[in-house]
Design a protein around this motif. Structure first.
Motif, PDB file in Angstrom:
ATOM      1  N   LEU A 125      -1.949   3.939  -6.514  1.00  0.00           N
ATOM      2  CA  LEU A 125      -2.034   2.939  -5.450  1.00  0.00           C
ATOM      3  C   LEU A 125      -1.270   3.380  -4.204  1.00  0.00           C
ATOM      4  CD1 LEU A 125      -3.059   0.090  -4.689  1.00  0.00           C
ATOM      5  CD2 LEU A 125      -0.859  -0.800  -5.484  1.00  0.00           C
ATOM      6  N   LEU A 172      -7.706  -1.983 -10.796  1.00  0.00           N
ATOM      7  CA  LEU A 172      -6.552  -1.801  -9.929  1.00  0.00           C
ATOM      8  C   LEU A 172      -5.724  -0.558 -10.275  1.00  0.00           C
ATOM      9  CD1 LEU A 172      -4.772  -2.768  -7.624  1.00  0.00           C
ATOM     10  CD2 LEU A 172      -3.648  -4.352  -9.214  1.00  0.00           C
ATOM     11  N   ARG A 180       4.318   1.004  -8.322  1.00  0.00           N
ATOM     12  CA  ARG A 180       3.041   1.719  -8.438  1.00  0.00           C
ATOM     13  C   ARG A 180       2.855   2.217  -9.874  1.00  0.00           C
ATOM     14  NH1 ARG A 180       2.305   2.354  -2.731  1.00  0.00           N
ATOM     15  NH2 ARG A 180       3.718   0.754  -1.973  1.00  0.00           N
ATOM     16  N   THR A 200       0.299   4.792 -11.319  1.00  0.00           N
ATOM     17  CA  THR A 200      -0.987   4.510 -10.683  1.00  0.00           C
ATOM     18  C   THR A 200      -1.034   5.192  -9.316  1.00  0.00           C
ATOM     19  OG1 THR A 200      -0.296   2.513  -9.486  1.00  0.00           O
ATOM     20  CG2 THR A 200      -0.947   2.253 -11.796  1.00  0.00           C
ATOM     21  N   ALA A 229      -1.786  -2.000  -0.564  1.00  0.00           N
ATOM     22  CA  ALA A 229      -2.529  -3.215  -0.921  1.00  0.00           C
ATOM     23  C   ALA A 229      -2.448  -4.218   0.218  1.00  0.00           C
ATOM     24  CB  ALA A 229      -1.970  -3.829  -2.202  1.00  0.00           C
ATOM     25  N   LYS A 239     -11.341   2.254  -4.126  1.00  0.00           N
ATOM     26  CA  LYS A 239     -10.988   0.901  -3.706  1.00  0.00           C
ATOM     27  C   LYS A 239     -11.132  -0.071  -4.874  1.00  0.00           C
ATOM     28  CE  LYS A 239     -11.627   2.985   0.275  1.00  0.00           C
ATOM     29  NZ  LYS A 239     -12.880   2.783   1.007  1.00  0.00           N
ATOM     30  N   HIS A 278       3.089  -3.183   1.646  1.00  0.00           N
ATOM     31  CA  HIS A 278       1.919  -4.042   1.481  1.00  0.00           C
ATOM     32  C   HIS A 278       1.904  -5.166   2.515  1.00  0.00           C
ATOM     33  CE1 HIS A 278       1.430  -1.773  -2.111  1.00  0.00           C
ATOM     34  NE2 HIS A 278       2.448  -2.323  -2.733  1.00  0.00           N
ATOM     35  N   ASN A 285      -6.756   3.607  -5.032  1.00  0.00           N
ATOM     36  CA  ASN A 285      -5.836   4.031  -3.980  1.00  0.00           C
ATOM     37  C   ASN A 285      -5.516   2.875  -3.040  1.00  0.00           C
ATOM     38  OD1 ASN A 285      -7.928   6.808  -4.111  1.00  0.00           O
ATOM     39  ND2 ASN A 285      -5.763   6.995  -4.622  1.00  0.00           N
ATOM     40  N   TYR A 286      -6.522   2.012  -2.843  1.00  0.00           N
ATOM     41  CA  TYR A 286      -6.344   0.862  -1.959  1.00  0.00           C
ATOM     42  C   TYR A 286      -6.884  -0.388  -2.647  1.00  0.00           C
ATOM     43  CZ  TYR A 286      -5.661   4.471   1.582  1.00  0.00           C
ATOM     44  OH  TYR A 286      -5.205   5.559   2.266  1.00  0.00           O
ATOM     45  N   ALA A 287      -6.213  -1.512  -2.417  1.00  0.00           N
ATOM     46  CA  ALA A 287      -6.622  -2.757  -3.080  1.00  0.00           C
ATOM     47  C   ALA A 287      -6.636  -3.910  -2.103  1.00  0.00           C
ATOM     48  CB  ALA A 287      -5.671  -3.065  -4.238  1.00  0.00           C
TER      49      ALA A 287
END
Length: 332
Positions: A150, A108, A137, A148, A153, A73, A47, A112-114
């Protein structure tokens, strides 16, 4: 996804990543350094935290980058009053009837992206909830664990809180970018001209010319991690020097307590950083140039304790990057 990745080539995936960088650099003037760090952080599965004064296009940069990353997103501007439900999901009313509190994941946990804007304005409960999601994650509720999707981030803040309690949260962001003011006269001219032409500021959003798929990211990560037959060679002597450089950045006080260090969580990314640097430059082997181009560029030491009384944190980040670059040049 796996079937699609079998048809992919390194050249095509890297080209899409680099084209996205070119598009953003043409829109966010002076973002070349930020884009280099962001690409490496994305492919290193690490991140990114951007720190700097207001009005320096941190949010614009992050939003434009996420627009070009395919997938779900999640973006939020954090405030002291932001609730867990706003970020993680709604209460499970069926569970409440059984005297059990749990959430129906939304936001969140589905992304996939934050992009987490104004990160350090969040209350301690939110920051605590982010620890597991960013690191493992996963969303944890007691003994229950919800994985998740994710992938990555990016966070931004105008200030940072630096103390022992916050150090664990900061360490979830191995890559930290100090966003300073644009002082180069030519870049200032380009910003003024772009703003006048309507390409910056309040501009009409158009569909990005290039996007990077989830498969692109996963495929390149496999190459970087050596999970693909088309790996990037990292000579042992280069890795040795990289670790030696990281070790030289450690300092302690008279009692032996660490004042400055590159944490183990961050150091594990050193091989990936070097391989990604070579990958983005079209090479299949890491060389000494990658130590100069990327190691001192991305892996910035943490400072233990409160340094905000003396200088802005982002100035400290820039200062430590310069120090790390000097150590690199001296070692080589």
């Amino acid at each position: 996804i796996d079937e699609d990745r079998e048809k992919m080539t390194i050249q095509d995936s890297v080209e899409r990543v680099n084209k996205v960088a070119e598009e953003i650099q043409s829109m966010v003037i002076g973002s070349e350094e930020a884009m280099r760090i962001a690409r490496i952080a994305l492919l290193a599965d690490a991140h990114l935290l951007m720190i700097g004064l207001p009005g320096e296009a941190k949010s614009m940069f992050a939003n434009e980058l996420l627009r070009r990353l395919e997938g779900k997103k999640f973006a939020i501007t954090l405030k002291p009053g932001t609730s867990v439900e706003q970020m993680l999901g709604l209460p499970d009313f069926a569970a409440l009837k059984k005297s059990k509190y749990s959430l129906v994941p939304r936001g969140l946990p589905e992304a996939n992206y934050a992009f987490l804007d104004e990160t350090f304005r969040a209350n301690p409960l939110i920051l605590s909830a982010l620890l597991d999601i960013l690191n493992e994650r996963a969303l944890k509720e007691g003994l229950d664990r919800i994985d998740t999707p994710l992938m990555w981030a990016i966070a931004a803040s105008n200030f940072v809180v630096v103390d022992e309690a916050m150090d664990a949260f900061l360490d979830r962001f191995p890559f930290r970018l100090a966003v300073g003011e644009v002082n180069d006269p030519y870049d200032m001219y380009r910003i003024a001209r772009a703003h006048g032409e309507g390409k910056a500021g309040l501009r009409k959003l158009t569909k990005p010319a290039t996007t990077v798929s989830l498969n692109d990211v996963l495929y390149l990560r496999e190459i970087v991690n050596g999970q693909n037959s088309h790996g990037i060679d990292l000579p042992p002597h280069v890795l040795y020097l990289a670790n030696q450089i990281a070790s030289q950045m450690r300092s302690t006080d008279q009692k032996g307590i660490a004042l400055k260090r590159i944490s183990s969580r961050t150091r594990v990314h050193i091989p990936d950083v070097l391989r990604i640097s070579a990958l983005l430059d079209g090479r299949d082997q890491v060389n000494f140039q990658d130590l100069k181009n990327s190691l001192s560029y991305c892996l910035v030491p943490s400072i233990m304790g409160d340094i905000t009384k003396n200088k802005a944190f982002f100035e400290g980040v820039a200062e430590r990057r310069q120090e790390l670059a000097k150590v690199t040049n001296k070692t080589l």
